[in-house]
Design a protein around this motif. Structure first.
Motif, PDB file in Angstrom:
ATOM      1  N   THR A 112     -82.817  -6.191  78.482  1.00 54.86           N
ATOM      2  CA  THR A 112     -83.093  -4.757  78.296  1.00 54.86           C
ATOM      3  C   THR A 112     -82.037  -3.776  78.720  1.00 54.86           C
ATOM      4  N   ALA A 113     -81.575  -4.109  79.759  1.00 51.78           N
ATOM      5  CA  ALA A 113     -80.054  -3.230  80.219  1.00 51.78           C
ATOM      6  C   ALA A 113     -78.957  -3.468  79.393  1.00 51.78           C
ATOM      7  N   THR A 114     -78.959  -4.663  78.776  1.00 55.33           N
ATOM      8  CA  THR A 114     -77.847  -4.764  77.705  1.00 55.33           C
ATOM      9  C   THR A 114     -78.163  -3.784  76.327  1.00 55.33           C
ATOM     10  N   VAL A 115     -79.320  -3.839  76.020  1.00 52.44           N
ATOM     11  CA  VAL A 115     -79.830  -3.029  75.103  1.00 52.44           C
ATOM     12  C   VAL A 115     -79.289  -1.492  75.297  1.00 52.44           C
ATOM     13  N   ILE A 116     -79.752  -1.090  76.572  1.00 48.51           N
ATOM     14  CA  ILE A 116     -79.221   0.177  76.829  1.00 48.51           C
ATOM     15  C   ILE A 116     -78.052   0.435  76.743  1.00 48.51           C
ATOM     16  N   PHE A 117     -77.004  -0.395  77.279  1.00 53.11           N
ATOM     17  CA  PHE A 117     -75.675  -0.183  77.394  1.00 53.11           C
ATOM     18  C   PHE A 117     -75.004  -0.243  76.009  1.00 53.11           C
ATOM     19  N   LYS A 118     -75.727  -0.974  75.154  1.00 51.35           N
ATOM     20  CA  LYS A 118     -75.170  -1.370  73.838  1.00 51.35           C
ATOM     21  C   LYS A 118     -75.532   0.107  73.021  1.00 51.35           C
ATOM     22  N   ALA A 119     -76.679   0.671  73.333  1.00 51.58           N
ATOM     23  CA  ALA A 119     -76.920   1.892  72.450  1.00 51.58           C
ATOM     24  C   ALA A 119     -75.912   3.001  73.043  1.00 51.58           C
ATOM     25  N   ILE A 120     -75.611   3.087  74.212  1.00 52.23           N
ATOM     26  CA  ILE A 120     -74.732   4.199  74.864  1.00 52.23           C
ATOM     27  C   ILE A 120     -73.146   3.785  74.211  1.00 52.23           C
ATOM     28  N   ASN A 121     -72.936   2.759  74.220  1.00 49.42           N
ATOM     29  CA  ASN A 121     -71.659   2.429  73.421  1.00 49.42           C
ATOM     30  C   ASN A 121     -71.585   2.786  72.082  1.00 49.42           C
ATOM     31  N   GLU A 122     -72.620   2.491  71.196  1.00 50.73           N
ATOM     32  CA  GLU A 122     -72.929   2.692  69.961  1.00 50.73           C
ATOM     33  C   GLU A 122     -72.543   4.198  69.560  1.00 50.73           C
ATOM     34  N   MET A 123     -73.339   4.997  70.441  1.00 50.43           N
ATOM     35  CA  MET A 123     -73.318   6.398  70.440  1.00 50.43           C
ATOM     36  C   MET A 123     -71.506   6.619  70.722  1.00 50.43           C
ATOM     37  N   LYS A 124     -70.901   6.063  71.586  1.00 40.73           N
ATOM     38  CA  LYS A 124     -69.631   6.427  71.829  1.00 40.73           C
ATOM     39  C   LYS A 124     -68.521   6.112  70.674  1.00 40.73           C
ATOM     40  N   LYS A 125     -69.002   5.197  69.927  1.00 40.90           N
ATOM     41  CA  LYS A 125     -68.205   4.730  68.639  1.00 40.90           C
ATOM     42  C   LYS A 125     -68.517   5.817  67.657  1.00 40.90           C
ATOM     43  N   ALA A 126     -69.739   6.315  67.632  1.00 43.03           N
ATOM     44  CA  ALA A 126     -69.899   7.265  66.578  1.00 43.03           C
ATOM     45  C   ALA A 126     -69.466   8.658  67.057  1.00 43.03           C
ATOM     46  N   GLY A 127     -68.894   8.827  68.044  1.00 44.00           N
ATOM     47  CA  GLY A 127     -68.152  10.118  68.624  1.00 44.00           C
ATOM     48  C   GLY A 127     -69.234  10.983  69.204  1.00 44.00           C
ATOM     49  N   GLU A 128     -70.316  10.667  69.501  1.00 46.86           N
ATOM     50  CA  GLU A 128     -71.601  11.092  70.097  1.00 46.86           C
ATOM     51  C   GLU A 128     -71.964  10.604  71.421  1.00 46.86           C
ATOM     52  N   SER A 129     -73.027  11.294  72.124  1.00 47.20           N
ATOM     53  CA  SER A 129     -73.528  10.713  73.251  1.00 47.20           C
ATOM     54  C   SER A 129     -75.231  11.161  73.425  1.00 47.20           C
ATOM     55  N   PHE A 130     -75.582  10.408  74.127  1.00 45.11           N
ATOM     56  CA  PHE A 130     -76.989  10.949  74.281  1.00 45.11           C
ATOM     57  C   PHE A 130     -77.057  11.715  75.535  1.00 45.11           C
ATOM     58  N   SER A 131     -77.966  12.750  75.402  1.00 44.00           N
ATOM     59  CA  SER A 131     -78.078  13.710  76.454  1.00 44.00           C
ATOM     60  C   SER A 131     -78.822  12.980  77.707  1.00 44.00           C
ATOM     61  N   LYS A 132     -78.739  13.331  78.666  1.00 47.60           N
ATOM     62  CA  LYS A 132     -79.499  12.864  79.939  1.00 47.60           C
ATOM     63  C   LYS A 132     -80.819  12.675  79.537  1.00 47.60           C
ATOM     64  N   THR A 133     -81.366  13.842  78.857  1.00 49.02           N
ATOM     65  CA  THR A 133     -83.149  13.886  78.534  1.00 49.02           C
ATOM     66  C   THR A 133     -83.260  12.612  77.455  1.00 49.02           C
ATOM     67  N   GLU A 134     -82.553  12.574  76.614  1.00 50.70           N
ATOM     68  CA  GLU A 134     -82.352  11.564  75.455  1.00 50.70           C
ATOM     69  C   GLU A 134     -82.370  10.040  76.042  1.00 50.70           C
ATOM     70  N   THR A 135     -81.393   9.823  77.190  1.00 47.18           N
ATOM     71  CA  THR A 135     -81.361   8.875  77.675  1.00 47.18           C
ATOM     72  C   THR A 135     -82.475   8.454  78.544  1.00 47.18           C
ATOM     73  N   ASP A 136     -83.069   9.362  79.283  1.00 43.43           N
ATOM     74  CA  ASP A 136     -84.502   9.305  79.736  1.00 43.43           C
ATOM     75  C   ASP A 136     -85.349   8.749  78.946  1.00 43.43           C
ATOM     76  N   VAL A 137     -85.629   9.237  77.488  1.00 37.52           N
ATOM     77  CA  VAL A 137     -86.652   8.703  76.956  1.00 37.52           C
ATOM     78  C   VAL A 137     -86.413   7.361  76.418  1.00 37.52           C
ATOM     79  N   LEU A 138     -85.073   7.121  76.103  1.00 33.57           N
ATOM     80  CA  LEU A 138     -84.803   5.655  75.678  1.00 33.57           C
ATOM     81  C   LEU A 138     -85.035   4.772  76.936  1.00 33.57           C
ATOM     82  N   ILE A 139     -84.699   5.073  78.178  1.00 31.49           N
ATOM     83  CA  ILE A 139     -85.210   4.031  79.259  1.00 31.49           C
ATOM     84  C   ILE A 139     -86.527   4.072  79.502  1.00 31.49           C
TER      85      ILE A 139
END
Length: 93
Positions: free
Chosen positions: A40-67
């Motif tokens: 699950t931790a790998t899934v979280i970090f992969k999602a964050i990296n995908e966002m970086k590749k797309a030139g975006e990032s999850f907000s803290k609130t969005e990250t909290d919802v995902l986690i």
């Protein structure tokens, strides 16, 4: 954890389509790894990296919802481990 349950969250309504897709993909991948904290931790970090590749990032609130959604069904011990990971992520922001 499910895509359907997170779609009712107000945070979801304000996300860009690209962010929604990445979060949906992460939640689906998390479903396949349910109960396995390390994967699950790998899934979280992969999602964050995908966002970086797309030139975006999850907000803290969005990250909290995902986690929070990915933590559903985990043991108390694994939830504590994920909370440690969450603090690392929050320190990066």
């Amino acid at each position: 954890m499910s895509v359907e349950s997170v779609r009712s969250n107000p945070v979801w309504q304000n996300m860009s389509p690209a962010k929604r897709k990445i979060m949906e993909d992460a939640l689906r991948a998390g479903n396949a790894q349910s109960g396995n904290m390390e994967k699950t931790a790998t899934v979280i970090f992969k999602a964050i990296n995908e966002m970086k590749k797309a030139g975006e990032s999850f907000s803290k609130t969005e990250t909290d919802v995902l986690i929070e959604e990915l933590m559903k069904g985990m043991s108390a011990k694994d939830r504590a481990k994920v909370s440690m990971i969450r603090s690392l992520i929050n320190n990066k922001e």
